[in-house]
Design an enzyme around this catalytic site. Structure first.
Site, PDB file in Angstrom:
ATOM      1  N   LYS A 134       0.835  -1.195   0.000  1.00 49.86           N
ATOM      2  CA  LYS A 134       0.000   0.000   0.000  1.00 49.86           C
ATOM      3  C   LYS A 134       0.878   1.255   0.000  1.00 49.86           C
ATOM      4  O   LYS A 134       0.705   2.137  -0.836  1.00 49.86           O
ATOM      5  CB  LYS A 134      -0.930  -0.012   1.225  1.00 49.86           C
ATOM      6  CG  LYS A 134      -1.949   1.098   1.205  1.00 49.86           C
ATOM      7  CD  LYS A 134      -2.897   1.014   2.363  1.00 49.86           C
ATOM      8  CE  LYS A 134      -2.292   1.701   3.560  1.00 49.86           C
ATOM      9  NZ  LYS A 134      -3.197   1.790   4.712  1.00 49.86           N
ATOM     10  N   ASP A 152      -6.515   0.759   0.469  1.00 51.01           N
ATOM     11  CA  ASP A 152      -6.685   1.019   1.898  1.00 51.01           C
ATOM     12  C   ASP A 152      -8.096   0.587   2.293  1.00 51.01           C
ATOM     13  O   ASP A 152      -8.812  -0.027   1.496  1.00 51.01           O
ATOM     14  CB  ASP A 152      -6.404   2.493   2.226  1.00 51.01           C
ATOM     15  CG  ASP A 152      -7.530   3.408   1.760  1.00 51.01           C
ATOM     16  OD1 ASP A 152      -8.408   2.952   1.000  1.00 51.01           O
ATOM     17  OD2 ASP A 152      -7.535   4.581   2.174  1.00 51.01           O
TER      18      ASP A 152
END
Ligand code: SF4
Length: 240
Positions: A134, A152
Site C-alpha cells: 500500500k 486502503d
C-alpha cells in the site's frame, strides 16, 4: 430517488468492465480535485509521511511533517537521528516508537542500499522497513508517476460494494481491479475511491440516497435511501 441499481450477480464480464469504467469516469467528474492528501515535496518526504499515516489521519500527519522535514532532509539524517527527539516529533501520530524505529531503519537502508535515494520500483520499495504494497503504491503513484492501486480500507470497501471484487485480501483486490480499470488510471482511481469513501460511501452508514453514482452501484440501499436523511450523512471535511 436514484434509479434501481445494477445487480452484479446478473452481470456479464463485459458489462462489469463497462460499469467499472463508467463509475471511474463519474467519480472523476465528481472529484476533479482528488489527490494525495499528504503534503510532500519529494519521494523521501512522501515515504516518511505515508509511514506516519498508518492508523492516523492525513491531517495529523500534515501537522507534524513541516518541522520533521525541516529537521531531517536526507535518508542519512534519519539514519543518524536521535531516537528520543524523533519520537517526540512524531508522537502525536500514534505508534510513535514503532514508526520511529522504521523510519530510522529506512534511513539506514536507503543510505546503505540505494545511495540515499528512494527507489522507484515496487519490488525494491517493499523490501524497506515499514513499507508494504500500500505504501509502495502511494509513493510510486504520487512521487514517481508510476500507476499504482492503493488498497486502503476505503478502497477495499467501495470496490466490494461496487461489485468489482469479492476479495478481502488487498493484494487480490489490487489484482482484480487492475484487470478492470486501465493502468493509466490506477493512481487517480485510488484517490477517487478514497475521496468517495470519506465523503459519501461511509463504512457504517453510506449516504446512498445522496450518492451520485447510486444507479451504478449494486450496494445501493446499504445506507439510507431517503435523500433528506442521506444528505445529512454527507461529509465535506476536514476528515479525521
Ligand atoms: S453510497 Fe451507497 S449507492 Fe453510493 S457507492 Fe456507496 S453503497 Fe453504493
Amino acid at each position: 430517488m436514484p434509479r434501481q441499481p445494477t445487480r452484479s450477480r446478473d452481470e456479464t464480464r463485459l458489462a462489469l468492465v463497462r460499469r467499472s469504467r463508467r463509475i471511474n469516469r463519474e467519480l472523476a467528474a465528481l472529484y476533479p480535485d482528488a489527490h494525495c492528501e499528504l503534503d510532500f515535496t519529494n519521494p523521501l518526504e512522501l515515504l516518511v509521511a505515508t509511514i506516519l499515516s498508518a492508523q492516523c489521519t492525513d491531517r495529523r500527519v500534515n501537522a507534524v511533517t513541516p518541522a520533521l522535514f525541516a529537521r531531517y532532509r536526507t535518508a542519512e539524517d534519519y539514519a543518524a537521528a536521535d531516537r528520543a527527539e524523533l519520537e517526540t516529533m512524531i508522537q502525536s501520530t500514534g505508534f510513535f516508537r514503532a514508526k520511529a524505529n522504521n523510519i530510522m531503519k529506512l534511513g539506514h537502508d536507503l543510505s546503505e542500499r540505494y545511495g540515499g535515494e528512494v527507489p522507484g520500483r515496487l519490488k525494491d520499495l517493499v523490501t524497506l522497513p515499514g513499507v508494504g504494497r500500500k505504501t509502495a503504491n502511494v509513493v510510486l503513484g504520487n512521487a514517481f508517476d508510476v500507476p499504482g492501486i492503493t488498497v486502503d480500507t476505503h478502497f477495499g470497501r467501495l470496490a466490494r460494494r461496487f461489485g468489482w471484487t469479492d476479495e478481502t485480501d488487498p493484494v487480490k483486490v489490487e489484482k482484480e481491479i487492475g484487470e478492470l480499470i486501465p493502468r493509466k488510471d490506477w493512481t487517480m482511481l485510488s484517490h477517487r475511491l478514497i475521496w468517495h469513501g470519506r465523503r459519501i460511501c461511509h463504512s457504517r452508514r453510506p449516504a446512498c440516497g445522496a450518492c451520485p453514482i447510486a444507479r451504478l452501484c449494486p450496494a445501493f440501499g446499504e445506507g439510507p435511501t431517503d435523500e433528506a436523511t442521506a444528505r445529512k450523512l454527507v461529509k465535506t471535511g476536514p476528515f479525521s
